[in-house]
Design a protein around this motif. Structure first.
Motif, PDB file in Angstrom:
ATOM      1  N   THR A 334       0.848  -1.306  -0.100  1.00  0.00           N
ATOM      2  CA  THR A 334       0.026  -0.015  -0.036  1.00  0.00           C
ATOM      3  C   THR A 334       0.864   1.334  -0.192  1.00  0.00           C
ATOM      4  O   THR A 334       0.666   2.249  -1.002  1.00  0.00           O
ATOM      5  CB  THR A 334      -0.957   0.045   1.166  1.00  0.00           C
ATOM      6  N   HIS A 335       1.806   1.190   0.887  1.00  0.00           N
ATOM      7  CA  HIS A 335       2.669   2.504   1.205  1.00  0.00           C
ATOM      8  C   HIS A 335       3.769   2.467  -0.242  1.00  0.00           C
ATOM      9  O   HIS A 335       3.554   3.812  -0.703  1.00  0.00           O
ATOM     10  CB  HIS A 335       3.411   2.521   2.142  1.00  0.00           C
ATOM     11  N   GLU A 356      -1.593  -0.668 -10.138  1.00  0.00           N
ATOM     12  CA  GLU A 356      -1.442  -1.697  -9.014  1.00  0.00           C
ATOM     13  C   GLU A 356      -0.015  -2.090  -9.041  1.00  0.00           C
ATOM     14  O   GLU A 356       0.725  -1.606  -9.865  1.00  0.00           O
ATOM     15  CB  GLU A 356      -2.263  -2.863  -9.449  1.00  0.00           C
ATOM     16  N   GLU A 391      -3.316  -2.859  -2.850  1.00  0.00           N
ATOM     17  CA  GLU A 391      -4.002  -2.903  -1.439  1.00  0.00           C
ATOM     18  C   GLU A 391      -4.659  -1.567  -1.390  1.00  0.00           C
ATOM     19  O   GLU A 391      -4.401  -0.475  -1.867  1.00  0.00           O
ATOM     20  CB  GLU A 391      -3.342  -3.005  -0.227  1.00  0.00           C
TER      21      GLU A 391
END
Length: 391
Positions: A334-335, A356, A391
């Motif tokens: 995510t980060h 993504e 995510e």
């Protein structure tokens, strides 16, 4: 002229065939030629190299003795002559040219035995040390960025590997762009890296560190990089339509190879900015995935990341960043994705932001050491295959 098909990929077998094809009266040799390639080739042909087809279109490129030797002599004129180490597959043009350069210089190349590892490279480099009349014979080699990455990672903690890398008068690096951060790390170990640009159709690299070799002509037509000169291939075997499309002639008869690359050529320096055929239209905006990939590779640990296209229900097309699991280096997906999107937005624009991440155990490579983009595209297109992760 008859074509001899070489079934063996053993470098020693390829070297024997090349010695006859390039320096002697031996038959032309086909490397990696698929079924259906004709047995007759134009007079003067020395080698037919069938590309890996990483873009999904295998091509059998006919290279003449004159093209190969012109390239070898131009390389020697630019960086010098000496002993060469073959550390690349012998059936690809970069490996072929290592052998041709050695043969033209009157020497057999050293051949790295077994798989490419820091240890085998170090052993091969150490065994090359030699002198004539009290003077050290300069050594040279040619690598792809993935091999440079392997050696630099090892050399930063192993002095023997670092010494081996630094022992070469020049290390030619081609096949794909070398990330600037990796080039800096290699230079810090004493490596003398020469970035090369070219393709099978130009007998390998013909532009070194942005400047064309002796005899190479460059021009930009409608934004496309086009190359002329004595090292240009004769064309594609059994494919006259594609040959006519890619190899064009001026009214004065000069031949030019249309690279498909976009770039500029100013004050004698070539800058390649991307591929004409690596552009997606996302939300009506043209996005160069080459530009996106260059930005992604500036992020720490992502010098080996690859950006590939995928379909998108809302925007029509989008991009996915493919990286190896070790490249995460403890960061959450995510980060990392958020960091990449910010970096790409700042450098290229909001429409270019990757959608993504696809995290694999390792990024798949073709046998020539390039990212296997065709395989990655097929994975993303296959509903039953690996799904992109974000995510």
């Amino acid at each position: 002229m008859r074509l001899s098909r070489l079934d063996s990929a053993d470098p020693r077998d390829v070297l024997r065939a090349l010695r006859g094809a390039v320096l002697g009266a031996g038959p032309a040799v086909a490397l990696g030629a698929p079924e259906g390639v004709p047995d007759d080739v134009p007079a003067g042909t020395a080698v037919v190299v069938t590309t890996s087809g990483s873009t999904g279109y295998p091509k059998s490129v006919a290279l003449s003795r004159s093209a190969l030797t012109s390239s070898a002599l131009a390389t020697a004129e630019r960086i010098g002559s000496g002993s060469w180490l073959l550390a690349l597959p012998a059936t690809y043009v970069a490996g072929v040219q290592v052998m041709v350069r050695a043969l033209v210089a009157g020497r057999d190349p050293a051949i790295l035995s077994g798989s490419f590892t820091p240890q085998t490279f170090t052993a091969a480099a150490s065994a090359m040390a030699a002198s004539e009349a009290g003077h050290r014979i300069p050594t040279y080699t040619s690598l792809v960025p993935a091999q440079v990455q392997t050696l630099v990672d090892a050399g930063e903690s192993d002095a023997a590997v670092a010494r081996a890398l630094a022992s070469f008068e020049a290390v030619l690096v081609g096949g794909q762009a070398l990330p600037p951060a990796l080039a800096d790390r290699a230079a810090a170990l004493g490596a003398r890296i020469v970035r090369t640009y070219g393709s099978t159709e130009t007998s390998g690299g013909c532009v070194y560190d942005g400047r064309p070799l002796e005899g190479v002509r460059l021009r930009i037509e409608d934004g496309e990089v086009q190359i002329g000169g004595p090292m240009i291939a004769d064309g594609y075997l059994d494919d006259p339509a594609r040959t006519a499309e890619v190899f064009v002639r001026d009214q004065d008869g000069s031949r030019w190879y249309r690279t498909g690359d976009v770039g500029s050529f100013d004050e004698g320096l070539l800058r390649v900015t991307g591929r004409r055929d690596n552009v997606i239209v996302s939300g009506g905006v043209n996005v160069s995935l080459d530009r996106v990939e260059r930005v992604v590779r500036t992020v720490e640990g992502l010098t080996g990341a690859v950006v590939v296209p995928t379909t998108d229900e809302r925007w029509g097309a989008a991009s996915v960043v493919v990286l190896s699991r070790p490249a995460l280096a403890g960061r959450s997906e995510t980060h990392l994705l958020a960091e990449l999107r910010l970096a790409v937005k700042a450098a290229v624009g909001a429409p270019a932001r990757p959608r993504e991440l696809l995290v694999l155990e390792e990024v798949p490579l073709t046998s020539s050491g390039k990212p296997d983009r065709a395989l990655l595209r097929s994975l993303l297109a296959d509903e039953d295959g690996l799904a992109p992760r974000g995510e």
